[in-house]
Design a protein around this motif. Structure first.
Motif, PDB file in Angstrom:
ATOM      1  N   SER A  63       0.827  -1.206   0.000  1.00 29.68           N
ATOM      2  CA  SER A  63       0.000   0.000   0.000  1.00 29.68           C
ATOM      3  C   SER A  63       0.859   1.253   0.000  1.00 29.68           C
ATOM      4  CB  SER A  63      -0.912  -0.002   1.239  1.00 29.68           C
ATOM      5  OG  SER A  63      -1.738   1.139   1.244  1.00 29.68           O
ATOM      6  N   ASP A  64       0.582   2.143  -0.954  1.00 26.64           N
ATOM      7  CA  ASP A  64       1.244   3.450  -1.070  1.00 26.64           C
ATOM      8  C   ASP A  64       2.727   3.358  -1.419  1.00 26.64           C
ATOM      9  OD1 ASP A  64      -1.110   4.851  -0.456  1.00 26.64           O
ATOM     10  OD2 ASP A  64      -0.762   4.567   1.689  1.00 26.64           O
ATOM     11  N   ALA A  65       3.246   2.185  -1.757  1.00 21.98           N
ATOM     12  CA  ALA A  65       4.651   2.071  -2.159  1.00 21.98           C
ATOM     13  C   ALA A  65       4.840   2.734  -3.516  1.00 21.98           C
ATOM     14  CB  ALA A  65       5.070   0.612  -2.233  1.00 21.98           C
ATOM     15  N   PRO A  66       5.906   3.521  -3.704  1.00 21.34           N
ATOM     16  CA  PRO A  66       6.124   4.194  -4.998  1.00 21.34           C
ATOM     17  C   PRO A  66       6.466   3.183  -6.085  1.00 21.34           C
ATOM     18  CG  PRO A  66       8.036   4.461  -3.581  1.00 21.34           C
ATOM     19  CD  PRO A  66       6.980   3.815  -2.731  1.00 21.34           C
ATOM     20  N   LEU A  67       6.045   3.490  -7.301  1.00 20.58           N
ATOM     21  CA  LEU A  67       6.343   2.638  -8.443  1.00 20.58           C
ATOM     22  C   LEU A  67       7.066   3.450  -9.514  1.00 20.58           C
ATOM     23  CD1 LEU A  67       2.940   0.727  -8.811  1.00 20.58           C
ATOM     24  CD2 LEU A  67       4.967   0.053  -7.507  1.00 20.58           C
ATOM     25  N   THR A  68       7.871   2.767 -10.309  1.00 21.96           N
ATOM     26  CA  THR A  68       8.567   3.412 -11.415  1.00 21.96           C
ATOM     27  C   THR A  68       7.694   3.331 -12.662  1.00 21.96           C
ATOM     28  OG1 THR A  68      10.705   2.742 -10.514  1.00 21.96           O
ATOM     29  CG2 THR A  68      10.656   3.415 -12.818  1.00 21.96           C
ATOM     30  N   THR A  69       7.419   4.461 -13.278  1.00 21.38           N
ATOM     31  CA  THR A  69       6.610   4.487 -14.496  1.00 21.38           C
ATOM     32  C   THR A  69       7.457   4.959 -15.678  1.00 21.38           C
ATOM     33  OG1 THR A  69       5.866   6.744 -14.010  1.00 21.38           O
ATOM     34  CG2 THR A  69       4.480   4.927 -13.225  1.00 21.38           C
ATOM     35  N   LEU A  70       6.979   4.698 -16.878  1.00 23.93           N
ATOM     36  CA  LEU A  70       7.667   5.174 -18.073  1.00 23.93           C
ATOM     37  C   LEU A  70       7.511   6.689 -18.187  1.00 23.93           C
ATOM     38  CD1 LEU A  70       6.762   2.446 -20.724  1.00 23.93           C
ATOM     39  CD2 LEU A  70       8.482   2.411 -18.921  1.00 23.93           C
TER      40      LEU A  70
END
Length: 351
Positions: free
Chosen positions: A322-329
């Motif tokens: 929950s709420d963990a940051p993700l890497t996006t393009l």
């Protein structure tokens, strides 16, 4: 003909037959394995992923836009000139166009060079959800324990750019049998199908993440949905019904290249049914609508390939803390994908 010459010819013929039998057996093994993993949406989504095997100076690789699941029902593999590719790679030419052999009308996979770079006989590239769930996180640490030597490659556009990055990494770690591609998937090389399968099974076991529990439907329905209907996949519906997942849509939509190619660069999300109806009134012809607390709706031409990518997107999100940051393009990376003839071809081939 002299007896010795006849014996030599017979020996050569026997060797050729044995080599052909081995090649036929390898093709059958790879095709059977592709058909098996191709039906598992946690490993392959629609036309995603690819496979290859090498036989001397020839490499057989999945054709662009074809489905691994169909490997035993139709011919999805293209023979290409492996010696030509290796010579180009040695010269630093990552823009080399693979030469299809035997007059094949199919186009080799966008990622053919990636397969040629791997020295192993059998190579599989999969968009395995349990692994992708880790590859979209900025704190990826790798599998523990690792079933084989591995390396990491930052995100690059599939094709020449990605091949160049893999070349650089394999020069540093030539023993690698596993390549983790950021936001993209995993590549596994082995001496045969059995070795590839053993490595993959071990990776899935040590990288598995339990998905979040589903949220029950509210019973709310959009009153006017134009030409759209509710999608039948209960997991996909969670993108609208689970507030934890819905809030990620706007900022964390562009997780993987295939998601972008098939679903677009922005999430078609609406705060409520009224917002969706208003957008339609203004002339927004929707193919997909994710309406918070209501549901996910699609047009009749949405298709199996897009549905598979949407399900993959859900499966990845459902496995995030929950709420963990993700890497996006990034926007430049998105522009590369969306303005690319090779991906337009693959999209047209997929169903």
């Amino acid at each position: 003909m002299r007896p010795g010459a006849q014996a030599a010819r017979t020996a050569r013929g026997g060797a050729l037959n044995a080599r052909d039998d081995k090649q036929d057996g390898l093709r059958a093994e790879v095709s059977a394995y592709c058909a098996r993993v191709g039906t598992d949406p946690l490993l392959v989504q629609g036309a995603g992923g690819n496979a290859s095997w090498k036989n001397g100076d020839t490499m057989w690789v999945k054709a662009s836009g074809t489905w691994l699941a169909e490997a035993q029902r139709t011919n999805i593999f293209v023979p290409v000139d492996l010696a030509h590719l290796r010579a180009a790679i040695a010269a630093g030419d990552m823009e080399v166009v693979p030469r299809a052999l035997a007059g094949s009308a199919l186009r080799p996979s966008i990622e053919t060079l990636m397969h040629a770079l791997m020295p192993q006989t059998v190579v599989m590239h999969l968009h395995a959800v349990e692994i992708l769930a880790h590859l979209v996180r900025p704190d990826f640490a790798g599998p523990a324990p690792a079933p084989a030597p591995w390396c990491w490659v930052d995100y690059h556009k599939p094709g020449a750019a990605l091949a160049g990055a893999i070349v650089a990494r394999l020069r540093e770690q030539p023993e690698a049998q596993i390549i983790f591609l950021q936001n993209h998937g995993v590549v596994i090389g082995g001496a045969d199908v059995g070795e590839v399968e053993t490595i993959l099974t071990s990776l899935l076991a040590c990288m598995r993440t339990e998905p979040v529990a589903p949220v029950a439907p509210t019973g709310a329905e959009a009153s006017t949905m134009a030409k759209l209907t509710a999608i039948s996949d209960e997991g996909i519906q969670q993108l609208a019904l689970d507030p934890r997942l819905y809030k990620r849509l706007r900022k964390e939509w562009t997780l993987c290249p295939d998601h972008v190619v098939f679903l677009g660069a922005e999430a078609a999300c609406y705060a409520d049914a009224e917002s969706f109806v208003a957008a339609q009134t203004m002339g927004d012809e929707a193919r997909l609508a994710i309406i918070a607390g209501v549901g996910v709706y699609v047009a009749g031409d949405f298709g199996a390939a897009r549905t598979a990518q949407l399900r993959c997107y859900y499966d990845i999100l459902a496995r995030q803390p929950s709420d963990a940051p993700l890497t996006t393009l990034t926007p430049p990376q998105l522009a590369e994908l969306l303005d690319w003839d090779a991906e337009r071809y693959r999209l047209a081939m997929a169903r």
